[in-house]
Write a protein that holds these residues in place. Structure first.
Motif, PDB file in Angstrom:
ATOM      1  N   TYR A   1      65.604 -10.659 -35.742  1.00  0.00           N
ATOM      2  CA  TYR A   1      65.731 -11.454 -36.957  1.00  0.00           C
ATOM      3  C   TYR A   1      67.047 -12.206 -36.845  1.00  0.00           C
ATOM      4  O   TYR A   1      68.109 -11.601 -36.819  1.00  0.00           O
ATOM      5  N   THR A   2      66.971 -13.507 -36.738  1.00  0.00           N
ATOM      6  CA  THR A   2      68.161 -14.319 -36.536  1.00  0.00           C
ATOM      7  C   THR A   2      68.069 -15.575 -37.400  1.00  0.00           C
ATOM      8  O   THR A   2      67.057 -15.805 -38.063  1.00  0.00           O
ATOM      9  N   PHE A   3      69.094 -16.378 -37.367  1.00  0.00           N
ATOM     10  CA  PHE A   3      69.151 -17.597 -38.180  1.00  0.00           C
ATOM     11  C   PHE A   3      67.923 -18.469 -37.948  1.00  0.00           C
ATOM     12  O   PHE A   3      67.609 -18.823 -36.808  1.00  0.00           O
ATOM     13  N   ASN A   4      67.185 -18.755 -38.995  1.00  0.00           N
ATOM     14  CA  ASN A   4      65.996 -19.601 -38.981  1.00  0.00           C
ATOM     15  C   ASN A   4      64.818 -19.046 -38.187  1.00  0.00           C
ATOM     16  O   ASN A   4      63.906 -19.792 -37.834  1.00  0.00           O
ATOM     17  N   ASP A   5      64.811 -17.756 -37.875  1.00  0.00           N
ATOM     18  CA  ASP A   5      63.691 -17.180 -37.132  1.00  0.00           C
ATOM     19  C   ASP A   5      63.574 -15.690 -37.431  1.00  0.00           C
ATOM     20  O   ASP A   5      64.420 -14.896 -37.008  1.00  0.00           O
ATOM     21  N   ALA A   6      62.522 -15.292 -38.150  1.00  0.00           N
ATOM     22  CA  ALA A   6      62.312 -13.889 -38.507  1.00  0.00           C
ATOM     23  C   ALA A   6      61.488 -13.135 -37.473  1.00  0.00           C
ATOM     24  O   ALA A   6      61.197 -11.957 -37.651  1.00  0.00           O
ATOM     25  N   ALA A   7      61.118 -13.794 -36.382  1.00  0.00           N
ATOM     26  CA  ALA A   7      60.333 -13.140 -35.328  1.00  0.00           C
ATOM     27  C   ALA A   7      60.745 -13.691 -33.963  1.00  0.00           C
ATOM     28  O   ALA A   7      59.921 -14.129 -33.177  1.00  0.00           O
ATOM     29  N   ALA A   8      62.040 -13.636 -33.688  1.00  0.00           N
ATOM     30  CA  ALA A   8      62.552 -14.184 -32.427  1.00  0.00           C
ATOM     31  C   ALA A   8      62.363 -13.188 -31.284  1.00  0.00           C
ATOM     32  O   ALA A   8      62.289 -11.976 -31.489  1.00  0.00           O
ATOM     33  N   ASP A   9      62.300 -13.721 -30.080  1.00  0.00           N
ATOM     34  CA  ASP A   9      62.262 -12.897 -28.869  1.00  0.00           C
ATOM     35  C   ASP A   9      63.642 -12.805 -28.234  1.00  0.00           C
ATOM     36  O   ASP A   9      63.914 -11.876 -27.481  1.00  0.00           O
ATOM     37  N   SER A  10      64.516 -13.799 -28.516  1.00  0.00           N
ATOM     38  CA  SER A  10      65.827 -13.826 -27.881  1.00  0.00           C
ATOM     39  C   SER A  10      66.791 -14.715 -28.656  1.00  0.00           C
ATOM     40  O   SER A  10      66.375 -15.490 -29.515  1.00  0.00           O
ATOM     41  N   VAL A  11      68.067 -14.562 -28.329  1.00  0.00           N
ATOM     42  CA  VAL A  11      69.111 -15.478 -28.788  1.00  0.00           C
ATOM     43  C   VAL A  11      69.885 -15.899 -27.545  1.00  0.00           C
ATOM     44  O   VAL A  11      69.945 -15.153 -26.568  1.00  0.00           O
ATOM     45  N   ALA A  12      70.452 -17.095 -27.571  1.00  0.00           N
ATOM     46  CA  ALA A  12      71.112 -17.600 -26.362  1.00  0.00           C
ATOM     47  C   ALA A  12      72.388 -18.353 -26.700  1.00  0.00           C
ATOM     48  O   ALA A  12      72.500 -18.977 -27.759  1.00  0.00           O
ATOM     49  N   PHE A  13      73.326 -18.272 -25.777  1.00  0.00           N
ATOM     50  CA  PHE A  13      74.506 -19.125 -25.772  1.00  0.00           C
ATOM     51  C   PHE A  13      74.229 -20.184 -24.717  1.00  0.00           C
ATOM     52  O   PHE A  13      74.277 -19.889 -23.527  1.00  0.00           O
ATOM     53  N   SER A  14      73.897 -21.401 -25.152  1.00  0.00           N
ATOM     54  CA  SER A  14      73.545 -22.434 -24.174  1.00  0.00           C
ATOM     55  C   SER A  14      74.099 -23.812 -24.528  1.00  0.00           C
ATOM     56  O   SER A  14      73.984 -24.728 -23.729  1.00  0.00           O
ATOM     57  N   THR A  15      74.693 -23.957 -25.703  1.00  0.00           N
ATOM     58  CA  THR A  15      75.315 -25.229 -26.079  1.00  0.00           C
ATOM     59  C   THR A  15      76.661 -25.311 -25.399  1.00  0.00           C
ATOM     60  O   THR A  15      77.486 -24.403 -25.536  1.00  0.00           O
ATOM     61  N   SER A  16      76.919 -26.379 -24.664  1.00  0.00           N
ATOM     62  CA  SER A  16      78.104 -26.456 -23.801  1.00  0.00           C
ATOM     63  C   SER A  16      79.417 -26.170 -24.522  1.00  0.00           C
ATOM     64  O   SER A  16      80.297 -25.546 -23.962  1.00  0.00           O
ATOM     65  N   SER A  17      79.573 -26.589 -25.748  1.00  0.00           N
ATOM     66  CA  SER A  17      80.837 -26.369 -26.448  1.00  0.00           C
ATOM     67  C   SER A  17      80.871 -25.051 -27.224  1.00  0.00           C
ATOM     68  O   SER A  17      81.836 -24.766 -27.918  1.00  0.00           O
ATOM     69  N   GLU A  18      79.825 -24.223 -27.089  1.00  0.00           N
ATOM     70  CA  GLU A  18      79.755 -22.981 -27.864  1.00  0.00           C
ATOM     71  C   GLU A  18      79.481 -21.753 -26.998  1.00  0.00           C
ATOM     72  O   GLU A  18      78.929 -20.768 -27.487  1.00  0.00           O
ATOM     73  N   LYS A  19      79.864 -21.802 -25.736  1.00  0.00           N
ATOM     74  CA  LYS A  19      79.637 -20.652 -24.860  1.00  0.00           C
ATOM     75  C   LYS A  19      80.859 -19.739 -24.838  1.00  0.00           C
ATOM     76  O   LYS A  19      80.781 -18.594 -25.286  1.00  0.00           O
ATOM     77  N   ILE A  20      81.973 -20.232 -24.322  1.00  0.00           N
ATOM     78  CA  ILE A  20      83.169 -19.397 -24.210  1.00  0.00           C
ATOM     79  C   ILE A  20      83.633 -19.007 -25.610  1.00  0.00           C
ATOM     80  O   ILE A  20      83.821 -19.855 -26.478  1.00  0.00           O
ATOM     81  N   GLY A  21      83.783 -17.718 -25.829  1.00  0.00           N
ATOM     82  CA  GLY A  21      84.201 -17.213 -27.131  1.00  0.00           C
ATOM     83  C   GLY A  21      83.049 -16.937 -28.073  1.00  0.00           C
ATOM     84  O   GLY A  21      83.259 -16.456 -29.178  1.00  0.00           O
TER      85      GLY A  21
END
Length: 80
Positions: free
Chosen positions: A43-63
């Motif tokens: 259960y994550t932002f905008n998805d109540a039936a997610a399979d995964s979450v990811a860090f993939s936006t270039s400016s939002e990975k480190i940290g």
């Protein structure tokens, strides 16, 4: 050398263990994916039936940081 893009898989039955908690902090400029181990159990932002979450936006990975914990039925994802 090209960095790998790790995929971290949670225990398939971990979502049934109420109170089980994990935190993930990204320290490299690479894609990181955390999967639930069982389909549609996050259960994550905008998805109540997610399979995964990811860090993939270039400016939002480190940290980047998420915490996942079990409510006994699924994984609740807390984004920081």
């Amino acid at each position: 050398m090209t960095p790998c893009s790790p995929t971290l898989v949670l225990d398939a039955d971990g979502h049934t263990k109420k109170g089980l908690r994990y935190g993930f902090f990204v320290t490299a400029d690479q894609n990181v994916t955390i999967t639930s181990g069982t389909a549609d159990k996050m259960y994550t932002f905008n998805d109540a039936a997610a399979d995964s979450v990811a860090f993939s936006t270039s400016s939002e990975k480190i940290g980047g940081y998420v915490e996942v914990y079990s409510d006994g039925a699924g994984w609740i994802v807390i984004h920081s």
